[in-house]
Design a protein around this motif. Structure first.
Motif, short mmCIF file in Angstrom:
data_model
loop_
_atom_site.label_atom_id
_atom_site.label_comp_id
_atom_site.label_asym_id
_atom_site.label_seq_id
_atom_site.Cartn_x
_atom_site.Cartn_y
_atom_site.Cartn_z
N ASN A 1 85.07 60.68 -11.55
CA ASN A 1 85.63 60.69 -13.20
C ASN A 1 86.76 61.81 -13.31
N GLN A 2 87.70 60.92 -14.09
CA GLN A 2 89.09 61.44 -14.28
C GLN A 2 89.06 62.81 -14.47
N GLU A 3 88.21 62.91 -15.50
CA GLU A 3 88.02 63.95 -16.75
C GLU A 3 87.75 65.16 -15.91
N ARG A 4 86.82 65.65 -14.35
CA ARG A 4 86.31 66.61 -13.72
C ARG A 4 86.85 66.14 -12.59
N LYS A 5 87.76 65.56 -12.29
CA LYS A 5 88.95 64.87 -11.33
C LYS A 5 88.10 65.31 -10.15
N SER A 6 86.60 64.30 -9.95
CA SER A 6 85.54 64.68 -9.28
C SER A 6 84.55 63.31 -8.80
N LEU A 7 84.50 63.16 -7.81
CA LEU A 7 83.92 61.67 -7.30
C LEU A 7 81.92 61.93 -7.08
N GLN A 8 81.37 61.93 -8.33
CA GLN A 8 79.92 62.26 -8.88
C GLN A 8 79.20 60.57 -8.15
N ILE A 9 77.86 61.38 -6.61
CA ILE A 9 77.50 60.45 -6.27
C ILE A 9 75.78 60.54 -7.03
N SER A 10 74.96 59.67 -7.00
CA SER A 10 73.56 59.90 -6.79
C SER A 10 73.22 58.14 -5.95
N HIS A 11 72.70 58.94 -4.61
CA HIS A 11 72.19 58.53 -3.85
C HIS A 11 70.14 58.94 -3.84
N ARG A 12 70.25 57.11 -4.11
CA ARG A 12 68.65 56.65 -3.87
C ARG A 12 68.05 56.33 -2.55
N ARG B 1 63.29 58.81 -4.13
CA ARG B 1 64.01 60.55 -4.99
C ARG B 1 65.82 59.76 -4.72
N TRP B 2 65.98 60.24 -5.73
CA TRP B 2 67.42 59.96 -6.47
C TRP B 2 68.41 61.72 -6.44
N CYS B 3 69.21 61.54 -4.95
CA CYS B 3 69.76 62.93 -4.76
C CYS B 3 70.80 62.86 -5.17
N TYR B 4 71.59 63.88 -5.73
CA TYR B 4 73.12 64.11 -6.49
C TYR B 4 73.49 65.18 -5.79
N TYR B 5 74.49 64.69 -5.52
CA TYR B 5 76.32 65.57 -4.67
C TYR B 5 77.67 64.97 -5.79
N GLU B 6 78.64 65.62 -5.08
CA GLU B 6 79.41 65.32 -6.44
C GLU B 6 81.24 65.85 -5.05
N ILE B 7 82.21 65.34 -4.81
CA ILE B 7 83.21 66.16 -4.14
C ILE B 7 84.45 66.37 -5.47
N ASP B 8 84.76 67.22 -5.65
CA ASP B 8 85.62 67.96 -6.48
C ASP B 8 86.70 68.09 -6.16
N SER B 9 88.21 68.78 -7.30
CA SER B 9 89.50 68.45 -6.77
C SER B 9 89.47 67.52 -6.22
N LEU B 10 89.60 66.27 -6.83
CA LEU B 10 90.33 64.91 -6.85
C LEU B 10 91.67 64.56 -7.90
N ALA B 11 92.99 65.15 -7.95
CA ALA B 11 93.43 64.94 -8.26
C ALA B 11 93.59 63.35 -9.25
N GLN B 12 93.38 62.40 -7.75
CA GLN B 12 93.23 61.04 -8.19
C GLN B 12 92.51 60.08 -7.15
N LEU B 13 92.03 58.91 -7.00
CA LEU B 13 91.33 58.71 -6.32
C LEU B 13 91.98 57.18 -5.60
N LYS B 14 92.48 57.09 -4.83
CA LYS B 14 93.42 55.50 -4.57
C LYS B 14 92.70 54.99 -3.13
N GLU B 15 91.87 55.60 -2.62
CA GLU B 15 91.09 54.92 -1.11
C GLU B 15 90.57 55.88 -0.83
#
Length: 163
Positions: A30-41, A106-120
């Protein structure tokens, strides 16, 4: 004709005895939030087996847990020891937010924040691989207008995605 019916019945029985073990992870940058939002089923019966094995429990109910906060704590601890991310060369931990029941999973939700960009991004997902020999973990990553996917299993536990 009888041989075909017998073979079909036999293979149907074998498949019934030997279920397919799979989880699906959807991650989106998510470019606006500068985060990687994860859903894991994760399928309920597989998750229960994984949690019991990892935490040394005799019983756990992932459908109607007596204490939902405790269930999420057990899931969080489990996933933090089974799922890892290296983003643009840096190990990154995730924040676990919780889970919800949907059908037989069961869907599990987690996030990695403070990501200015994601290239790799390098993803390691060994969830349930120590419980099921045939476990497969499908990973879908969406970033920078691209969607990349890969199937991880016991032979390939780590995948690097470049955007």
């Amino acid at each position: 004709m009888n041989l075909k019916l017998t073979s079909l019945a036999f293979f149907s029985f074998v498949l019934w005895l030997h279920p397919f073990h799979v989880s699906v992870m959807d991650a989106e940058y998510n470019q606006e939030r500068k985060s990687l939002q994860i859903s894991h089923r994760l399928f309920l019966d597989d998750l229960e087996d994984g949690l019991k094995d990892y935490h040394g429990l005799d019983y756990i109910d992932t459908v109607e847990p007596e204490d939902p906060a405790r269930l999420d704590s057990l899931i969080s601890d489990y996933l933090k020891h089974k799922v890892f991310f290296v983003i643009d060369g840096e190990d990154r931990a995730f924040s676990y937010f919780g889970s919800e029941l949907e059908g037989d999973a069961r869907w599990c939700y987690y996030e990695i924040d403070s990501l200015a960009q994601l290239k790799e991004i390098e993803v390691t997902n060994v969830a349930l691989m120590d419980v099921f020999e045939d476990q497969q973990n499908i990973v879908h990553i969406k970033a920078n207008d691209k969607i990349l996917s890969y199937k991880l299993d016991k032979s390939i536990k780590v995948k690097t995605f470049t955007f």
